[in-house]
Design a protein around this motif. Structure first.
Motif, PDB file in Angstrom:
ATOM      1  N   TYR A 244      -4.998   8.134 -11.418  1.00 18.17           N
ATOM      2  CA  TYR A 244      -3.807   7.791 -10.637  1.00 18.17           C
ATOM      3  C   TYR A 244      -4.205   7.590  -9.176  1.00 18.17           C
ATOM      4  CZ  TYR A 244      -1.518   9.528 -14.827  1.00 18.17           C
ATOM      5  OH  TYR A 244      -1.131   9.735 -16.130  1.00 18.17           O
ATOM      6  N   ALA A 245      -4.235   6.329  -8.750  1.00 19.24           N
ATOM      7  CA  ALA A 245      -4.702   5.980  -7.407  1.00 19.24           C
ATOM      8  C   ALA A 245      -3.714   6.460  -6.345  1.00 19.24           C
ATOM      9  CB  ALA A 245      -4.890   4.478  -7.305  1.00 19.24           C
ATOM     10  N   HIS A 246      -4.255   6.700  -5.153  1.00 19.33           N
ATOM     11  CA  HIS A 246      -3.440   7.153  -4.025  1.00 19.33           C
ATOM     12  C   HIS A 246      -2.351   6.137  -3.701  1.00 19.33           C
ATOM     13  CE1 HIS A 246      -2.578   9.437  -0.416  1.00 19.33           C
ATOM     14  NE2 HIS A 246      -3.531  10.289  -0.716  1.00 19.33           N
ATOM     15  N   SER A 247      -2.673   4.845  -3.748  1.00 19.63           N
ATOM     16  CA  SER A 247      -1.689   3.814  -3.411  1.00 19.63           C
ATOM     17  C   SER A 247      -0.515   3.833  -4.387  1.00 19.63           C
ATOM     18  CB  SER A 247      -2.350   2.433  -3.407  1.00 19.63           C
ATOM     19  OG  SER A 247      -2.972   2.162  -4.648  1.00 19.63           O
ATOM     20  N   ARG A 248      -0.789   4.072  -5.668  1.00 20.13           N
ATOM     21  CA  ARG A 248       0.293   4.146  -6.658  1.00 20.13           C
ATOM     22  C   ARG A 248       1.223   5.312  -6.345  1.00 20.13           C
ATOM     23  NH1 ARG A 248      -0.700   4.590 -13.214  1.00 20.13           N
ATOM     24  NH2 ARG A 248       1.471   4.983 -13.846  1.00 20.13           N
ATOM     25  N   LEU A 249       0.659   6.450  -5.996  1.00 23.95           N
ATOM     26  CA  LEU A 249       1.466   7.624  -5.675  1.00 23.95           C
ATOM     27  C   LEU A 249       2.260   7.421  -4.389  1.00 23.95           C
ATOM     28  CD1 LEU A 249      -1.289  10.176  -6.637  1.00 23.95           C
ATOM     29  CD2 LEU A 249       0.922   9.962  -7.786  1.00 23.95           C
ATOM     30  N   ARG A 250       1.649   6.770  -3.398  1.00 25.42           N
ATOM     31  CA  ARG A 250       2.383   6.476  -2.155  1.00 25.42           C
ATOM     32  C   ARG A 250       3.569   5.564  -2.434  1.00 25.42           C
ATOM     33  NH1 ARG A 250      -2.801   5.583   0.257  1.00 25.42           N
ATOM     34  NH2 ARG A 250      -2.350   3.348   0.241  1.00 25.42           N
ATOM     35  N   ARG A 251       3.338   4.557  -3.279  1.00 23.33           N
ATOM     36  CA  ARG A 251       4.457   3.648  -3.616  1.00 23.33           C
ATOM     37  C   ARG A 251       5.579   4.407  -4.325  1.00 23.33           C
ATOM     38  NH1 ARG A 251       0.150  -0.070  -4.820  1.00 23.33           N
ATOM     39  NH2 ARG A 251       0.268   0.413  -7.047  1.00 23.33           N
ATOM     40  N   MET A 252       5.210   5.289  -5.249  1.00 19.19           N
ATOM     41  CA  MET A 252       6.232   6.071  -5.955  1.00 19.19           C
ATOM     42  C   MET A 252       7.023   6.936  -4.986  1.00 19.19           C
ATOM     43  SD  MET A 252       4.393   7.304  -9.507  1.00 19.19           S
ATOM     44  CE  MET A 252       5.835   8.260  -9.990  1.00 19.19           C
TER      45      MET A 252
ATOM     46  N   ALA B  34       2.901 -20.787  10.942  1.00 18.29           N
ATOM     47  CA  ALA B  34       3.734 -20.895   9.749  1.00 18.29           C
ATOM     48  C   ALA B  34       5.000 -21.688  10.084  1.00 18.29           C
ATOM     49  CB  ALA B  34       4.107 -19.517   9.227  1.00 18.29           C
ATOM     50  N   ASP B  35       5.657 -22.219   9.070  1.00 13.38           N
ATOM     51  CA  ASP B  35       6.854 -23.038   9.306  1.00 13.38           C
ATOM     52  C   ASP B  35       8.142 -22.397   8.814  1.00 13.38           C
ATOM     53  OD1 ASP B  35       5.686 -25.458  10.519  1.00 13.38           O
ATOM     54  OD2 ASP B  35       4.625 -25.593   8.616  1.00 13.38           O
ATOM     55  N   LEU B  36       8.041 -21.541   7.813  1.00 11.09           N
ATOM     56  CA  LEU B  36       9.251 -20.914   7.284  1.00 11.09           C
ATOM     57  C   LEU B  36       8.831 -19.613   6.622  1.00 11.09           C
ATOM     58  CD1 LEU B  36      12.227 -22.697   5.706  1.00 11.09           C
ATOM     59  CD2 LEU B  36      11.294 -20.756   4.455  1.00 11.09           C
ATOM     60  N   VAL B  37       9.576 -18.537   6.867  1.00  9.47           N
ATOM     61  CA  VAL B  37       9.254 -17.231   6.307  1.00  9.47           C
ATOM     62  C   VAL B  37      10.475 -16.689   5.580  1.00  9.47           C
ATOM     63  CG1 VAL B  37       8.438 -14.884   6.765  1.00  9.47           C
ATOM     64  CG2 VAL B  37       7.646 -16.778   8.206  1.00  9.47           C
ATOM     65  N   VAL B  38      10.300 -16.384   4.297  1.00  6.44           N
ATOM     66  CA  VAL B  38      11.345 -15.708   3.526  1.00  6.44           C
ATOM     67  C   VAL B  38      10.846 -14.316   3.161  1.00  6.44           C
ATOM     68  CG1 VAL B  38      12.380 -17.815   2.619  1.00  6.44           C
ATOM     69  CG2 VAL B  38      10.536 -16.687   1.338  1.00  6.44           C
ATOM     70  N   GLU B  39      11.779 -13.422   2.924  1.00  4.38           N
ATOM     71  CA  GLU B  39      11.446 -12.010   2.719  1.00  4.38           C
ATOM     72  C   GLU B  39      11.189 -11.683   1.254  1.00  4.38           C
ATOM     73  OE1 GLU B  39      13.517  -7.588   3.434  1.00  4.38           O
ATOM     74  OE2 GLU B  39      14.696  -9.429   3.662  1.00  4.38           O
ATOM     75  N   LEU B  40      10.160 -10.882   1.012  1.00  2.00           N
ATOM     76  CA  LEU B  40       9.980 -10.211  -0.275  1.00  2.00           C
ATOM     77  C   LEU B  40      10.570  -8.815  -0.107  1.00  2.00           C
ATOM     78  CD1 LEU B  40       8.772 -10.180  -3.159  1.00  2.00           C
ATOM     79  CD2 LEU B  40       6.707  -9.179  -2.155  1.00  2.00           C
ATOM     80  N   PRO B  41      11.759  -8.540  -0.677  1.00  2.00           N
ATOM     81  CA  PRO B  41      12.424  -7.257  -0.439  1.00  2.00           C
ATOM     82  C   PRO B  41      11.620  -6.076  -0.996  1.00  2.00           C
ATOM     83  CG  PRO B  41      13.965  -8.906  -1.272  1.00  2.00           C
ATOM     84  CD  PRO B  41      12.594  -9.471  -1.453  1.00  2.00           C
ATOM     85  N   SER B  42      11.942  -4.879  -0.534  1.00  2.37           N
ATOM     86  CA  SER B  42      11.136  -3.694  -0.823  1.00  2.37           C
ATOM     87  C   SER B  42      11.005  -3.329  -2.300  1.00  2.37           C
ATOM     88  CB  SER B  42      11.668  -2.495  -0.026  1.00  2.37           C
ATOM     89  OG  SER B  42      13.042  -2.300  -0.240  1.00  2.37           O
ATOM     90  N   PRO B  43      12.010  -3.563  -3.183  1.00  2.00           N
ATOM     91  CA  PRO B  43      11.765  -3.222  -4.588  1.00  2.00           C
ATOM     92  C   PRO B  43      10.575  -3.965  -5.192  1.00  2.00           C
ATOM     93  CG  PRO B  43      14.103  -3.528  -4.206  1.00  2.00           C
ATOM     94  CD  PRO B  43      13.402  -3.985  -2.962  1.00  2.00           C
ATOM     95  N   TRP B  44      10.222  -5.102  -4.596  1.00  2.00           N
ATOM     96  CA  TRP B  44       9.123  -5.902  -5.128  1.00  2.00           C
ATOM     97  C   TRP B  44       7.889  -5.858  -4.228  1.00  2.00           C
ATOM     98  CZ3 TRP B  44      14.261  -7.220  -4.865  1.00  2.00           C
ATOM     99  CH2 TRP B  44      14.939  -7.190  -6.101  1.00  2.00           C
ATOM    100  N   SER B  45       8.051  -5.586  -2.949  1.00  2.00           N
ATOM    101  CA  SER B  45       6.873  -5.434  -2.088  1.00  2.00           C
ATOM    102  C   SER B  45       6.162  -4.118  -2.373  1.00  2.00           C
ATOM    103  CB  SER B  45       7.267  -5.505  -0.605  1.00  2.00           C
ATOM    104  OG  SER B  45       8.030  -4.382  -0.211  1.00  2.00           O
TER     105      SER B  45
ATOM    106  N   ARG C  48       0.816  -1.212   0.000  1.00  2.00           N
ATOM    107  CA  ARG C  48       0.000   0.000   0.000  1.00  2.00           C
ATOM    108  C   ARG C  48       0.853   1.267   0.000  1.00  2.00           C
ATOM    109  NH1 ARG C  48      -4.116  -0.040   3.059  1.00  2.00           N
ATOM    110  NH2 ARG C  48      -4.184   2.115   3.732  1.00  2.00           N
ATOM    111  N   GLY C  49       2.200   1.103   0.012  1.00  2.00           N
ATOM    112  CA  GLY C  49       3.092   2.250  -0.053  1.00  2.00           C
ATOM    113  C   GLY C  49       3.377   2.868   1.297  1.00  2.00           C
ATOM    114  N   GLU C  50       3.549   2.032   2.310  1.00  2.00           N
ATOM    115  CA  GLU C  50       3.794   2.500   3.674  1.00  2.00           C
ATOM    116  C   GLU C  50       4.810   1.598   4.363  1.00  2.00           C
ATOM    117  OE1 GLU C  50       0.033   2.406   5.630  1.00  2.00           O
ATOM    118  OE2 GLU C  50      -0.732   4.196   4.616  1.00  2.00           O
ATOM    119  N   PRO C  51       5.427   2.088   5.451  1.00  2.52           N
ATOM    120  CA  PRO C  51       6.271   1.192   6.258  1.00  2.52           C
ATOM    121  C   PRO C  51       5.384   0.198   7.000  1.00  2.52           C
ATOM    122  CG  PRO C  51       6.003   3.301   7.364  1.00  2.52           C
ATOM    123  CD  PRO C  51       5.383   3.462   6.002  1.00  2.52           C
TER     124      PRO C  51
END
Length: 418
Positions: free
Chosen positions: A298-306, A65-76, A45-48
């Motif tokens: 242009y949605a608010h979420s897109r602008l927040r991500r940018m 859950a049994d195992l958690v791997v990270e989706l890094p920020s360029p892709w989250s 949603r474009g937030e911490p």
């Protein structure tokens, strides 16, 4: 052993998330291992994220859950399509995941897969572009294009979890991932809805409570393990992370960016960088800038991500490439067996502690180091930034949970829920 993948943010981990993990084991068997690809310190949603990736991953394994791997920020921090493709790609790269489960308003997987196939067809893409020329948002343009082929099915894309579900189906088809797909019916309030329903509360309402300082009220709505972790982080000044608390640092970066630099961000297109530039120069907070730049198209979420990508120095080029490594955040006793299997089957380097990143290929090592810095910047959104040691990201180790897969106390008064 079945190994089921789940894409998640757990922002924060709540009863609905615990219920989903329980649904998966009821569907696939009690011995099913659940592997989560979870957004790191920033969410779609474009937030911490309200608490760190380490704390959220710990909550997940303590709650089933049994195992958690990270989706890094360029892709989250991508659109639903980019977010889903990167997540499915990382789960595929583990080399041992057999199933993929996700929540949806429509639990009929056949309908979701048919929609995904249509969206991948060239004719649908061309029709969508024609609709976009009328100045309407992309989601509405896509729905209109689909109406030309399947009127009733296109309406499914009005619901947020169906949108992500279809994107997961698209990613699986495009990447050739050998997953058995399962659409799980959602329980409780819908996306961004307020109030409890069927014993559940939405993540958006929990975040709103935290933003309003209603910590105790939010804690009462979480599973016990998740509650203890959030309370611990809040007591240490490490929660909640709120976008407004990092505004000064973010705007100091945004004010200095010319339109040409904004044009290199993920999501920039058709001159949007010029509109965002003007909005930034007239504003003192990120929210104010996004409010000024927002239009029907242009949605608010897109602008927040940018804006967040600008602050974190994430370029469109970096986000367009697939993630180059797998970063382990947490695992359980059963997850240890999955981890042993991953070491043999993973198609990407698997990092089990930060020091291992020094053995990565140069490009992957540089990507990991950039993510370490971005995780440190997450501390600027906290009530007490100094609560995070300068080198904390280099000394953190994956959390190991040796307790039961589903703690007896997890459900409390909701234990009898189906």
């Amino acid at each position: 052993m079945k190994i089921c993948g789940v894409v998640a943010e757990y922002n924060p981990f709540h009863r609905g998330h615990a219920f989903q993990l329980r649904q998966i084991r009821r569907l696939l068997g009690p011995d099913t291992a659940i592997v989560c690809c979870m957004s790191g310190d920033y969410v779609q949603r474009g937030e911490p994220a309200v608490i760190s990736k380490w704390a959220r991953a710990e909550s997940a394994v303590r709650c089933g859950a049994d195992l958690v791997v990270e989706l890094p920020s360029p892709w989250s921090l991508q659109s639903a399509e980019g977010f889903a493709r990167a997540s499915v790609g990382l789960l595929s790269a583990l080399g041992c995941v057999t199933d993929l489960a996700f929540g949806a308003e429509c639990p009929e997987i056949g309908r979701l897969r048919r929609l995904a196939a249509l969206l991948l067809e060239h004719e649908t893409a061309a029709a969508t572009l024609l609709e976009l020329r009328q100045g309407i948002p992309y989601a509405a343009a896509r729905e209109r294009a689909l109406h030309q082929q399947v009127r009733q099915e296109a309406a499914l894309l009005r619901q947020p979890n169906n949108i992500l579900a279809v994107e997961y189906c698209k990613a699986v088809k495009t990447l050739g991932s050998p997953f058995q797909l399962h659409a799980l019916p959602r329980r409780g309030p819908g996306h961004d809805q307020q109030g409890e329903r069927e014993g559940f509360c939405s993540a958006s309402q929990l975040r709103a409570m935290l933003a309003e300082g209603k910590l105790e009220q939010a804690l009462a709505l979480l599973p016990p393990e998740s509650r203890r972790i959030l309370a611990r982080e809040a007591a240490a000044g490490r929660a909640p992370a709120l976008a407004r608390q990092g505004d000064r640092a973010a705007m100091a970066r945004l004010w200095r960016m010319p339109p040409a630099e904004l044009a290199g961000l993920p999501g920039a297109a058709e001159g949007l960088e010029n509109r965002l530039y003007q909005a930034i120069q007239q504003s003192h907070t990120v929210m104010e800038a996004c409010d000024r730049a927002k239009t029907k198209r242009y949605a608010h979420s897109r602008l927040r991500r940018m804006a967040l990508c600008a602050f974190l120095d994430i370029s469109a080029g970096e986000a367009a490439a697939p993630p180059p490594y797998l970063n382990l955040l947490a695992f359980s006793q059963r997850g240890r067996a999955v981890l042993a299997q991953c070491r043999k089957t993973a198609a990407l380097p698997l990092i089990t502690k930060p020091a291992h990143s020094r053995k990565l290929p140069p490009e992957a090592q540089a990507a990991f180091e950039r993510e370490v810095l971005r995780s440190r910047l997450h501390s600027l959104y906290l009530p007490a930034p100094a609560s995070c040691a300068p080198h904390a990201q280099w000394t953190a180790r994956p959390f190991f949970w040796s307790g039961p897969a589903e703690p007896e106390e997890l459900w409390g008064p909701e234990k009898e829920l189906p």
